[in-house]
Design an enzyme around this catalytic site. Structure first.
Site, PDB file in Angstrom:
ATOM      1  N   GLN A  64       0.831  -1.202   0.000  1.00  0.00           N
ATOM      2  CA  GLN A  64       0.000   0.000   0.000  1.00  0.00           C
ATOM      3  C   GLN A  64       0.872   1.261   0.000  1.00  0.00           C
ATOM      4  O   GLN A  64       0.557   2.245  -0.670  1.00  0.00           O
ATOM      5  CB  GLN A  64      -0.938   0.002   1.203  1.00  0.00           C
ATOM      6  CG  GLN A  64      -2.031  -1.053   1.107  1.00  0.00           C
ATOM      7  CD  GLN A  64      -2.914  -1.099   2.334  1.00  0.00           C
ATOM      8  OE1 GLN A  64      -2.433  -1.120   3.461  1.00  0.00           O
ATOM      9  NE2 GLN A  64      -4.219  -1.098   2.118  1.00  0.00           N
ATOM     10  N   ARG A 123     -16.135   6.447   2.045  1.00  0.00           N
ATOM     11  CA  ARG A 123     -14.921   6.135   2.808  1.00  0.00           C
ATOM     12  C   ARG A 123     -14.069   7.388   2.989  1.00  0.00           C
ATOM     13  O   ARG A 123     -13.487   7.609   4.055  1.00  0.00           O
ATOM     14  CB  ARG A 123     -14.101   5.057   2.104  1.00  0.00           C
ATOM     15  CG  ARG A 123     -14.793   3.719   1.992  1.00  0.00           C
ATOM     16  CD  ARG A 123     -13.814   2.663   1.525  1.00  0.00           C
ATOM     17  NE  ARG A 123     -14.464   1.441   1.115  1.00  0.00           N
ATOM     18  CZ  ARG A 123     -13.839   0.288   0.917  1.00  0.00           C
ATOM     19  NH1 ARG A 123     -12.531   0.213   1.108  1.00  0.00           N
ATOM     20  NH2 ARG A 123     -14.489  -0.791   0.525  1.00  0.00           N
ATOM     21  N   GLU A 177     -11.879  -1.004 -10.126  1.00  0.00           N
ATOM     22  CA  GLU A 177     -12.266  -2.226 -10.850  1.00  0.00           C
ATOM     23  C   GLU A 177     -12.295  -1.972 -12.364  1.00  0.00           C
ATOM     24  O   GLU A 177     -13.283  -2.261 -13.068  1.00  0.00           O
ATOM     25  CB  GLU A 177     -13.616  -2.748 -10.349  1.00  0.00           C
ATOM     26  CG  GLU A 177     -13.561  -3.324  -8.945  1.00  0.00           C
ATOM     27  CD  GLU A 177     -12.667  -4.550  -8.804  1.00  0.00           C
ATOM     28  OE1 GLU A 177     -11.986  -4.941  -9.777  1.00  0.00           O
ATOM     29  OE2 GLU A 177     -12.631  -5.123  -7.693  1.00  0.00           O
TER      30      GLU A 177
END
Length: 299
Positions: A64, A123, A177
């Site tokens: 990450q 988020r 995605e």
């Protein structure tokens, strides 16, 4: 206690436009450090919702941190990951840092479904509300599909349609995605001009694999250093806590579908080797998936 007059729409977690902060030398130094180092910012101030533990500070894994560094230091980054590897969480963190510390920037946050794009924006909102007020930019707009701050920066969440952001000028394009976006050529032809006119604009693509489609081609081009994208690959074994016992349990839950597991968790791409049997001769071959897709006569 936060004064109601200092909040946006009465939400004490949101600072409204024009509120002054009493700066100390220490706060100024920390603000500058956060602005220059997004990893420091994330590790010290970003909070996420954990499925079991509720709202907790983020703990960045090495891959990450690599993703953050790649999109911070470069204009284009692409990430091929296992499912549930935290790609969306790190993208949300990067986007929040970008809009807080850059003025008059527009981020287009796109996913194959509008609800998915808005979930990512949620988020970002949660992480923003958990920030100390001295790190917040005052809120100008706080809607279901967009937010805007007093520094002129904004985030727009939308589905990946050809008309999603047509006519807008974007500084940062994030597509989640990517491998599952339909009508890719038409879609990307419409959105790429929104970022192509700038010299510092950014594109971040993240996805699990979905066959040898547009995402595979872009990702392969990145690995071969042909298209300017910096790549990161995150198969299941790079995610802390995932070991052989985890693999066995996950395979069992997938009814031992090895092919599905490889695609969802091992970042299967064109150069992945598979074992097949040739029709007629019965010969066992070990070839790449790319050769398999080229139409060899196999079973």
């Amino acid at each position: 206690m936060v004064k109601r007059t200092e909040t946006y729409n009465g939400n004490e977690n949101l600072k409204r436009k024009g509120i002054q902060i009493e700066w100390t030398k220490e706060l100024i130094e920390e603000y500058i450090k956060c602005s220059r180092d997004p990893i420091h910012f994330c590790e010290n101030y970003i909070k996420i919702v954990h499925v079991d533990r509720g709202l907790i500070p983020i703990e960045l894994y090495d891959y990450q941190k690599e993703i953050i560094a790649n999109i911070t230091d470069n204009r284009r980054a692409i990430v091929c990951t296992s499912r549930q590897a935290g790609k969306t969480t790190v993208a949300a963190s990067v986007i929040l840092h970008y809009v807080l510390f850059n003025d008059h920037k527009t981020v287009a946050l796109l996913a194959n479904k509008g609800d998915a794009a808005r979930e990512i924006l949620d988020r970002i909102k949660i992480a923003y509300e958990a920030l100390p007020k001295w790190l917040q930019q005052g809120v100008v707009e706080w809607n279901k599909g967009s937010v805007e701050f007093e520094n002129g920066s904004k985030i727009i969440a939308a589905a990946t349609s050809s008309s999603a952001i047509r006519g807008k000028s974007c500084s940062f394009l994030y597509i989640d995605e990517t491998a599952f976006v339909e009508n890719w050529d038409e879609f990307f032809a419409s959105v790429f001009p929104t970022v192509s006119s700038g010299n510092t604009t950014k594109i971040l693509l993240t996805s699990t694999p979905n066959g040898l489609n547009h995402f595979y081609k872009t990702y392969s081009g990145a690995k071969e250093d042909r298209n300017g994208y910096i790549w990161t690959e995150v198969p299941w074994w790079k995610v802390p806590g995932r070991d052989e016992a985890w693999k066995k349990e996950t395979l069992a839950s997938m009814n031992y579908d090895e092919e599905k597991f490889r695609q969802e968790y091992e970042c299967v791409t064109g150069n992945t080797l598979v074992t097949v049997r040739e029709k007629g001769t019965g010969k066992i071959l070990t070839i790449t998936i790319e050769k398999l897709y080229e139409g060899l006569d196999i079973t």
